[in-house]
Design a protein around this motif. Sequence first.
Motif, PDB file in Angstrom:
ATOM      1  N   THR A  83      28.974  50.267   5.374  1.00 48.17           N
ATOM      2  CA  THR A  83      27.663  50.335   5.800  1.00 48.17           C
ATOM      3  C   THR A  83      26.754  51.644   5.471  1.00 48.17           C
ATOM      4  OG1 THR A  83      27.916  48.899   7.991  1.00 48.17           O
ATOM      5  CG2 THR A  83      25.930  49.888   7.915  1.00 48.17           C
ATOM      6  N   SER A  84      27.371  52.707   5.589  1.00 50.58           N
ATOM      7  CA  SER A  84      26.946  53.801   5.024  1.00 50.58           C
ATOM      8  C   SER A  84      26.770  54.010   3.667  1.00 50.58           C
ATOM      9  CB  SER A  84      27.769  55.025   5.507  1.00 50.58           C
ATOM     10  OG  SER A  84      27.792  55.205   6.901  1.00 50.58           O
ATOM     11  N   LEU A  85      27.707  53.510   2.924  1.00 55.05           N
ATOM     12  CA  LEU A  85      27.627  53.486   1.488  1.00 55.05           C
ATOM     13  C   LEU A  85      26.625  52.432   0.960  1.00 55.05           C
ATOM     14  CD1 LEU A  85      28.805  54.230  -1.057  1.00 55.05           C
ATOM     15  CD2 LEU A  85      30.461  52.364  -1.088  1.00 55.05           C
ATOM     16  N   LEU A  86      26.556  51.400   1.578  1.00 51.86           N
ATOM     17  CA  LEU A  86      25.339  50.361   1.362  1.00 51.86           C
ATOM     18  C   LEU A  86      24.047  50.690   1.437  1.00 51.86           C
ATOM     19  CD1 LEU A  86      24.923  47.593   0.294  1.00 51.86           C
ATOM     20  CD2 LEU A  86      25.147  46.811   2.758  1.00 51.86           C
ATOM     21  N   LEU A  87      23.790  51.522   2.422  1.00 51.70           N
ATOM     22  CA  LEU A  87      22.627  51.848   2.957  1.00 51.70           C
ATOM     23  C   LEU A  87      22.126  53.281   1.954  1.00 51.70           C
ATOM     24  CD1 LEU A  87      22.574  52.443   6.856  1.00 51.70           C
ATOM     25  CD2 LEU A  87      20.890  51.210   5.480  1.00 51.70           C
ATOM     26  N   THR A  88      23.109  54.085   1.387  1.00 50.19           N
ATOM     27  CA  THR A  88      22.876  55.044   0.747  1.00 50.19           C
ATOM     28  C   THR A  88      22.460  54.392  -0.713  1.00 50.19           C
ATOM     29  OG1 THR A  88      24.940  55.491   0.331  1.00 50.19           O
ATOM     30  CG2 THR A  88      23.679  56.775   1.843  1.00 50.19           C
ATOM     31  N   GLN A  89      23.140  53.265  -1.453  1.00 49.96           N
ATOM     32  CA  GLN A  89      23.044  52.858  -2.499  1.00 49.96           C
ATOM     33  C   GLN A  89      21.866  51.982  -2.532  1.00 49.96           C
ATOM     34  OE1 GLN A  89      26.835  50.624  -2.839  1.00 49.96           O
ATOM     35  NE2 GLN A  89      27.773  52.211  -3.945  1.00 49.96           N
ATOM     36  N   ILE A  90      21.548  51.077  -1.688  1.00 47.77           N
ATOM     37  CA  ILE A  90      20.307  50.474  -1.459  1.00 47.77           C
ATOM     38  C   ILE A  90      19.026  51.138  -1.527  1.00 47.77           C
ATOM     39  CG2 ILE A  90      18.915  49.053  -0.088  1.00 47.77           C
ATOM     40  CD1 ILE A  90      21.250  47.496   0.846  1.00 47.77           C
ATOM     41  N   THR A  91      19.003  52.470  -0.984  1.00 45.68           N
ATOM     42  CA  THR A  91      17.806  53.378  -0.990  1.00 45.68           C
ATOM     43  C   THR A  91      17.982  54.259  -2.057  1.00 45.68           C
ATOM     44  OG1 THR A  91      18.797  54.675   0.514  1.00 45.68           O
ATOM     45  CG2 THR A  91      17.520  53.116   1.577  1.00 45.68           C
ATOM     46  N   TRP A 124      16.154  55.219   7.849  1.00 49.86           N
ATOM     47  CA  TRP A 124      14.813  55.691   8.106  1.00 49.86           C
ATOM     48  C   TRP A 124      13.930  54.841   6.899  1.00 49.86           C
ATOM     49  CZ3 TRP A 124      12.390  56.337  12.368  1.00 49.86           C
ATOM     50  CH2 TRP A 124      12.853  57.092  13.380  1.00 49.86           C
ATOM     51  N   ARG A 125      14.141  54.788   5.639  1.00 54.26           N
ATOM     52  CA  ARG A 125      13.716  54.360   4.478  1.00 54.26           C
ATOM     53  C   ARG A 125      13.645  52.656   4.798  1.00 54.26           C
ATOM     54  NH1 ARG A 125      14.701  56.277  -1.094  1.00 54.26           N
ATOM     55  NH2 ARG A 125      13.377  58.038  -0.154  1.00 54.26           N
ATOM     56  N   VAL A 126      15.064  52.349   5.105  1.00 54.25           N
ATOM     57  CA  VAL A 126      15.264  50.874   5.345  1.00 54.25           C
ATOM     58  C   VAL A 126      14.390  50.256   6.704  1.00 54.25           C
ATOM     59  CG1 VAL A 126      17.094  49.167   6.066  1.00 54.25           C
ATOM     60  CG2 VAL A 126      17.408  50.839   4.392  1.00 54.25           C
ATOM     61  N   LEU A 127      14.467  51.086   7.435  1.00 54.76           N
ATOM     62  CA  LEU A 127      13.574  50.701   8.829  1.00 54.76           C
ATOM     63  C   LEU A 127      12.036  50.680   8.367  1.00 54.76           C
ATOM     64  CD1 LEU A 127      15.272  52.799  11.529  1.00 54.76           C
ATOM     65  CD2 LEU A 127      15.381  50.107  11.393  1.00 54.76           C
ATOM     66  N   ASP A 166      10.597  50.227   5.362  1.00 53.14           N
ATOM     67  CA  ASP A 166      10.449  49.003   4.556  1.00 53.14           C
ATOM     68  C   ASP A 166      10.459  47.799   5.444  1.00 53.14           C
ATOM     69  OD1 ASP A 166      10.131  51.176   2.723  1.00 53.14           O
ATOM     70  OD2 ASP A 166      12.196  50.539   1.592  1.00 53.14           O
ATOM     71  N   TYR A 167      11.242  47.707   6.308  1.00 47.36           N
ATOM     72  CA  TYR A 167      11.490  46.388   7.176  1.00 47.36           C
ATOM     73  C   TYR A 167      10.298  46.130   7.952  1.00 47.36           C
ATOM     74  CZ  TYR A 167      12.896  42.963  10.496  1.00 47.36           C
ATOM     75  OH  TYR A 167      13.205  41.977  11.214  1.00 47.36           O
ATOM     76  N   THR A 168       9.762  47.163   8.548  1.00 44.02           N
ATOM     77  CA  THR A 168       8.588  47.111   9.477  1.00 44.02           C
ATOM     78  C   THR A 168       7.323  46.686   8.773  1.00 44.02           C
ATOM     79  OG1 THR A 168       8.161  49.309   9.600  1.00 44.02           O
ATOM     80  CG2 THR A 168       9.366  48.290  11.261  1.00 44.02           C
ATOM     81  N   GLY A 169       7.482  47.284   7.427  1.00 48.54           N
ATOM     82  CA  GLY A 169       6.216  47.060   6.306  1.00 48.54           C
ATOM     83  C   GLY A 169       6.229  45.520   5.908  1.00 48.54           C
ATOM     84  N   LEU A 170       7.293  45.101   5.491  1.00 49.27           N
ATOM     85  CA  LEU A 170       7.643  43.687   5.194  1.00 49.27           C
ATOM     86  C   LEU A 170       7.171  42.730   6.447  1.00 49.27           C
ATOM     87  CD1 LEU A 170      10.657  43.916   3.109  1.00 49.27           C
ATOM     88  CD2 LEU A 170       8.472  43.570   2.319  1.00 49.27           C
ATOM     89  N   LYS A 171       7.678  42.937   7.602  1.00 51.05           N
ATOM     90  CA  LYS A 171       7.293  42.124   8.850  1.00 51.05           C
ATOM     91  C   LYS A 171       5.889  42.118   8.845  1.00 51.05           C
ATOM     92  CE  LYS A 171       9.552  40.104  11.356  1.00 51.05           C
ATOM     93  NZ  LYS A 171       9.884  38.775  11.237  1.00 51.05           N
ATOM     94  N   THR A 172       5.172  43.381   8.868  1.00 51.38           N
ATOM     95  CA  THR A 172       3.660  43.492   9.206  1.00 51.38           C
ATOM     96  C   THR A 172       3.095  42.526   8.399  1.00 51.38           C
ATOM     97  OG1 THR A 172       3.369  45.504   8.146  1.00 51.38           O
ATOM     98  CG2 THR A 172       3.769  45.515  10.590  1.00 51.38           C
ATOM     99  N   GLN A 173       3.412  42.694   6.874  1.00 54.78           N
ATOM    100  CA  GLN A 173       2.785  42.070   5.804  1.00 54.78           C
ATOM    101  C   GLN A 173       3.047  40.379   6.160  1.00 54.78           C
ATOM    102  OE1 GLN A 173       4.511  42.525   1.907  1.00 54.78           O
ATOM    103  NE2 GLN A 173       2.890  41.579   0.897  1.00 54.78           N
ATOM    104  N   GLN A 174       4.089  40.106   6.647  1.00 55.08           N
ATOM    105  CA  GLN A 174       4.352  38.574   6.833  1.00 55.08           C
ATOM    106  C   GLN A 174       3.654  38.165   7.926  1.00 55.08           C
ATOM    107  OE1 GLN A 174       7.714  37.889   8.890  1.00 55.08           O
ATOM    108  NE2 GLN A 174       7.974  35.657   8.350  1.00 55.08           N
ATOM    109  N   ILE A 175       3.410  38.831   8.846  1.00 52.37           N
ATOM    110  CA  ILE A 175       2.695  38.479  10.095  1.00 52.37           C
ATOM    111  C   ILE A 175       1.470  38.285   9.786  1.00 52.37           C
ATOM    112  CG2 ILE A 175       2.180  39.221  12.605  1.00 52.37           C
ATOM    113  CD1 ILE A 175       5.200  40.465  12.826  1.00 52.37           C
TER     114      ILE A 175
END
Length: 107
Positions: free
Chosen positions: A14-22, A32-35, A37-46
């Motif tokens: 999981t740690s490796l995936l997070l650092t690779q994705i970001t 923090w970056r994933v969180l 981005d996720y909240t940004g996408l959720k607010t856009q969808q809502i």
Amino acid sequence: MNDATPTMTLSPQTSLLLTQITATPDLETALWRVLHDYTGLKTQQIRQQITAFETKWGMTFDEFSQRCEHGTLGQDPYAYDVESDYWDWEKAVTLLGHYEALQARWM
């Protein structure tokens, strides 16, 4: 009373995936970056969902709610379609407020 900050352990995968994705070597920064981005996408969808309701009904949720309450909607406020939109719209407005409050805490 225990004032220790809670810690969380992530698996190496999981740690490796997070650092690779970001593309960030620091795990905490990556998380923090994933969180963020996720909240940004959720607010856009809502917001899109809310806009669809506003377009459909030609008013804001507050106006819709008041007109349902006062019986001035022009439709039966207890009809399935109206009630269904009411509950879905109210949920979207509530979730948007929740996500925006979370985002405000980070800035």
